[in-house]
Every structure is written in C-alpha cells, then in structure tokens.
Enzyme design. Sequence first.
Site, PDB file in Angstrom:
ATOM      1  N   SER A 119      16.304 122.264  43.973  1.00 27.56           N
ATOM      2  CA  SER A 119      16.316 122.362  45.427  1.00 27.56           C
ATOM      3  C   SER A 119      15.265 121.472  46.063  1.00 27.56           C
ATOM      4  O   SER A 119      15.244 121.324  47.286  1.00 27.56           O
ATOM      5  CB  SER A 119      16.105 123.807  45.851  1.00 27.56           C
ATOM      6  OG  SER A 119      15.124 124.405  45.062  1.00 27.56           O
ATOM      7  N   HIS A 140      22.854 119.056  44.659  1.00 31.10           N
ATOM      8  CA  HIS A 140      22.235 120.258  45.219  1.00 31.10           C
ATOM      9  C   HIS A 140      23.221 121.072  46.051  1.00 31.10           C
ATOM     10  O   HIS A 140      23.721 120.605  47.078  1.00 31.10           O
ATOM     11  CB  HIS A 140      21.021 119.839  46.064  1.00 31.10           C
ATOM     12  CG  HIS A 140      20.261 120.997  46.603  1.00 31.10           C
ATOM     13  ND1 HIS A 140      19.658 120.988  47.829  1.00 31.10           N
ATOM     14  CD2 HIS A 140      20.022 122.231  46.085  1.00 31.10           C
ATOM     15  CE1 HIS A 140      19.074 122.148  48.031  1.00 31.10           C
ATOM     16  NE2 HIS A 140      19.285 122.930  46.999  1.00 31.10           N
ATOM     17  N   GLU A 152      24.298 118.035  48.418  1.00 27.57           N
ATOM     18  CA  GLU A 152      23.451 116.843  48.557  1.00 27.57           C
ATOM     19  C   GLU A 152      23.490 116.099  47.222  1.00 27.57           C
ATOM     20  O   GLU A 152      23.239 116.706  46.168  1.00 27.57           O
ATOM     21  CB  GLU A 152      22.010 117.247  48.881  1.00 27.57           C
ATOM     22  CG  GLU A 152      21.833 117.777  50.294  1.00 27.57           C
ATOM     23  CD  GLU A 152      20.414 118.286  50.566  1.00 27.57           C
ATOM     24  OE1 GLU A 152      19.975 118.207  51.726  1.00 27.57           O
ATOM     25  OE2 GLU A 152      19.739 118.779  49.630  1.00 27.57           O
ATOM     26  N   ASN A 190      16.495 121.339  52.667  1.00 33.96           N
ATOM     27  CA  ASN A 190      15.307 122.160  52.402  1.00 33.96           C
ATOM     28  C   ASN A 190      14.033 121.603  53.021  1.00 33.96           C
ATOM     29  O   ASN A 190      13.073 122.341  53.243  1.00 33.96           O
ATOM     30  CB  ASN A 190      15.118 122.367  50.901  1.00 33.96           C
ATOM     31  CG  ASN A 190      16.021 123.466  50.381  1.00 33.96           C
ATOM     32  OD1 ASN A 190      16.547 124.257  51.163  1.00 33.96           O
ATOM     33  ND2 ASN A 190      16.226 123.518  49.085  1.00 33.96           N
TER      34      ASN A 190
END
Length: 283
Positions: A119, A140, A152, A190
């Site tokens: 992450s 991701h 991602e 994130n």
Amino acid sequence: MEVKKIGVLGAGIMGAGIAQICAEAGFEVILVDLAEAFVNKGYQNIVKNWTRAVEKGKRSAEELDRFKALITTSVDNKDFKDCDVVIEAIIEDIEVKKKVFKELGDICKDSAILASNTSALSITEIAVASGRPQSVVGMHFFNPVPVMKLVEVIPGAETSEAAVDIITELSRKIGKEPVQARETPGFIVNRILVPYMNEAAMLYQEGVPAEEIDKAMKLGANMPMGPLALADLVGLDTLLMICDYYWREFGDSKYRASLALRNKVRAGHLGRKSGKGFYDYTK
Ligand code: 3HC
C-alpha cells in the site's frame, strides 16, 4: 504473454478478495498462506461472499460451482512454480516482503510477473530482492477488493514496459480500472487518504467523539463512510505503519501518527479484524 494461472500469496482480507475476483474473471487461481488455518479462513470468506451473491440472486449456483473449481489452496510457495502472475498481499513489512520476493524469484518460471499489493512501500526495493527486478510491478488494490474499482499500477526503477502492460491489461480483465502511479510513498490514493484518516484520529484524540467525526464527513463531504470507520476497515496497524513510513521517508512532521492511533495498535485494537478499533465490533 497470455495469463492463465494466477498465484495469490496471503489469504487475509486483501489476498482473499484478489483471489475471489481473479476466479470470477475465469482465471485459475492458487491461494497460498503460511498455515492451513489462514488459508482456510481466506477461502471460507470467498465462499461466503459467493454464497451471499447467490442468495441475493446476483450469481447462479452454476457460477458458484465454476468459481470454486478455479481456486485451489496451499501452504507451500513452491506451488507458484507454474503461475504466470503471482500477486503478493502479505504483511506490510519491507524485510518480510524482500525475503518473500527472493523466494518467488527462485521458484517462479522466468516469464512470470511478480506483483506486490503493497500500500505504500518501495517497489524498487522489493523488486531488487527478487533478483529479477524487470518482472516486478506494484499492483495496489483497495478494500473491499470486490467492490472498489481502482488498481494502482506502479513500475519500480527497473520494471520492464512489458511487465507494466501485462499487469495493466490483467487489471482490466479482472474488472478493475487501472491508473499508473509513480513510485512515491503511498502512490496516489494512500498519499492523500492516510493523512486524512490520521487527521481524524488527531481530532478524536482532542476529544471529538468518533461518531461525530464520521457523521460530519459523511454528511458534510459526501464520504461513503467516515474516516475512523474507514481506518477500522483498512486496519489500524496498516495505517500506523504507513504513517511511520511517510515520517521516515519525508522527514516532515506533518506525517506524525496520532497518539490515539498508536495507542490503539499497542493495545491490539486493530479495527474490524481484531473486533475493536475506533468502534467496537464485538457487540
Ligand atoms: N466484501 C465484498 N463485498 C462487499 C463488502 C466486502 N467486505 N462490503 C460491502 N460489499 C458489497 C455488498 O455486498 C453490496 O453489494 P451489492 O450492491 O451487490 O449487494 C455493496 O458492496 C454495497 O454494500 P452495503 O450496501 O453493505 O454498504 P455500503 O453501500 O455502505 O458500501 C462500502 C460499503 C463499499 C464499504 C462503502 O462504504 C465504501 O465505499 N466505503 C469506502 C471504502 C474505501 O474508501 N476503501 C478504500 C480504503 S483504502 C485501501 O484499501 C488502501 C489500502 O492500501 C490501505
């Protein structure tokens, strides 16, 4: 290269979700974890989701049988040897990931692509450990994996264009919308979402009740769920790990983790998965 068989390493919430959607897309899947108990729990969660979908009339019983036939489980990483793609979704610890990618580099066939669902961590660092950095890509996913549309795709410093293309195409085949991110801590989502959840934990630490914070963000910013409920869903240990990683990488005090978050992790209150976090799920 045509992808036929996908390995998923880690049968936790993310790994099980990834295995589920890969089987739904018609891929042969092998789900691997360290112990029978972990892999069985992950597999049972997948079957529970499918059974619920059949009960709701969203899937047929035949589909459920077909999906089940596509998934096998194992506790031995050597069973990845004939996979075209292996997706790692284990603990967010760079040393553990490096050890695992070294092993995958030894076990997997030369043409295999090794993807990491990290992450936030460095794809380049993970890739170098594998001994074949050109074949390693960040892939991701978002929690809950069967629902969230985004993947991602993150190339490391030495990742080949071909590997990026295979993972981008695979993301589409499993029903996701890929975006290409750069290798910066936390990538895109994130980088923005983790400081947002941490800021909510700071407000909580200052005495604002969790329910009020979450209600405010749902009604005032149209969020599907409040930041503290989301933190509980993501896992407070994962959130804290990412905050600490940003702090180390950027050296900027704006990334310091809230004490409330750190203390909950110290107490073993990790969110939904442990039964307690900012909310109590045991009642
Ligand atoms: N697994 C599978 N399916 C699930 C699910 C789960 N854990 N949770 C919900 N669903 C499905 C339901 O079955 C339902 O499907 P249906 O429409 O086909 O019946 C659908 O999702 C909607 O569920 P609900 O009606 O129960 O609940 P909501 O409408 O409130 O949606 C939610 C729940 C999808 C979780 C929504 O609140 C949401 O989008 N929250 C934000 C999630 C988010 O931001 N995730 C990203 C976290 S960051 C991350 O993961 C990155 C990591 O690296 C930290």
